[in-house]
Design an enzyme around this catalytic site. Sequence first.
Site, short mmCIF file in Angstrom:
data_model
loop_
_atom_site.label_atom_id
_atom_site.label_comp_id
_atom_site.label_asym_id
_atom_site.label_seq_id
_atom_site.Cartn_x
_atom_site.Cartn_y
_atom_site.Cartn_z
N SER A 255 -3.51 46.81 5.18
CA SER A 255 -4.13 45.51 4.94
C SER A 255 -5.64 45.71 4.81
O SER A 255 -6.15 46.81 5.00
CB SER A 255 -3.83 44.57 6.10
OG SER A 255 -4.57 44.99 7.24
N LYS A 256 -6.32 44.63 4.49
CA LYS A 256 -7.79 44.66 4.30
C LYS A 256 -8.49 45.29 5.50
O LYS A 256 -9.54 45.92 5.35
CB LYS A 256 -8.31 43.23 4.10
CG LYS A 256 -8.00 42.69 2.72
CD LYS A 256 -9.23 41.97 2.16
CE LYS A 256 -9.12 41.79 0.66
NZ LYS A 256 -7.93 41.01 0.28
N ARG A 257 -7.92 45.08 6.67
CA ARG A 257 -8.46 45.65 7.90
C ARG A 257 -8.67 47.17 7.78
O ARG A 257 -9.55 47.74 8.40
CB ARG A 257 -7.41 45.37 8.98
CG ARG A 257 -7.81 45.40 10.40
CD ARG A 257 -6.77 44.60 11.21
NE ARG A 257 -5.39 44.94 10.90
CZ ARG A 257 -4.76 46.01 11.37
NH1 ARG A 257 -5.37 46.84 12.15
NH2 ARG A 257 -3.49 46.25 11.04
#
Length: 488
Positions: A255-257
Amino acid sequence: MSESRLRFAPSPTGNLHIGTLRTALFNWIYAKAIGATLVLRIEDTDLARSQVEFETNINQGLDWLGLTMDEGPSQGGGWGPYRQTERNELGFYKAHADRLLQLGYAYHCFCTEADLDQERATAEAEKRPYVYSGRCKALSPSDVQDKRVAQIPFTVKFSVPTGPPVRVKDVIRGDIDFDRSLIGDFVLVKSDQTPSYNFAVVVDDGMMGITDVVRGEDHISNTPKQILLFESLGYVVPKFAHLPMILGPDKSKLSKRHGATGVTEYRAQGFLADAVFNYLMLLGWSSADGKELMTRDEIIHRFTLERVSKSGAVFDVAKLRWMNGQYIRRQTPTELLTHVRPYLSDRVRVALEALGFDRFQAAIYSVRDNLDVLTDCNSFLEVYAMDADSWIAQVRGYSFGATDLTAISTFHAHVRGMTEWTVTGIESMIATVVTETGLGKGKVFKPIRIATSGQPSGPHLAELIWILGQSVVVQRMADVVALLNSVN
Ligand code: GLU
């Protein structure tokens, strides 16, 4: 071409990300491997979240990687239209919903959100998994008629028939059985009269003659519902293959994380399409012979769905960067120039253009070993943009030893005397300096590099010297020798 038909079916609800691109790529490779037709279908029924600019972004990402589609909104084809909103306007989903209603496989449901919330809360309190009770199935035709006349909002729900578990025969994961009682009646047509994802997919896959569905593992729980729908509608159930999830370094879903996930971002950072292509292929697949750096043709020849792994694949940016570097080093000077040019800063570009085309191209080629991503180019090409003042300031920053002076003055004597200015000539001249001084390569290369460019590391030395030009290099050596003599 075989009779097989595959599809890539993105929802334009966001920019193309790595996971979706990997799905497109595996479909494309598999289509090429078996000679299938590949269809692009835009699943834009979620009107609130779908945007034309996201569709454009998806197309740009596919184009960038060269993932051509045989049929699609802009490609055309005999099985269109290829956008679900357009298919909805033609009444395809309504016709199928009516058929299921007529056959008794579907019913109108007038339950409100509040009704369903209450059912859900009761199930939770009783600690049992929630499935819709199906109470609207019991409505008589006249009840339904009355509610329709009264314009009470409704959905159309699929009535899951009782029977043995639904078996998903997944090419990658083997057989997976799903208990029907846990599936529960599900929505086919939403209260705004647009089709649900599961319904639209089956209608489209059925109508478009799709034979093989290759998609992410996140869809696996939808597959039994879709199998029931294919069967109820009398369509042949396609073969399924669910690709393993892409994970971040901490093994949770990417994910973007974890950093950049958008394909556009990778392009902007200076990754080459071929390297991204090769790297993404290794996310969940490996060749039987263990080869990692492969051309598209090599991948096509080696690819089978059976070799796709069941377990999640970790997205490792460091490995992607390494692979990108390998692809950069394999480029010809012309190819590298084409790829690097858009990433040049104005300052570096102007300085390089002033060198003339041959040296411009050679300058870019000379930094090939220094680059992992194309955006690294400006810092390494800076040596060609540096003026005499910055160069001497850099040189003054180093403390040269006695052997450095020997190396530099020997080099000075030789470079001054060169009558033919070629890279190979410069290479052998430096080799002569190594032999003549008896200092060894390292003790000769480093001071020459610093003296010529002001930098301790950088481009191929002989190429660097050739590009700077004989008069500049000779002048610089004279200056450095004078400087060192005045200091000592
Ligand atoms: N539109 C779905 C998605 O973007 C894919 C549907 C499918 O492959 O069945 O996740």
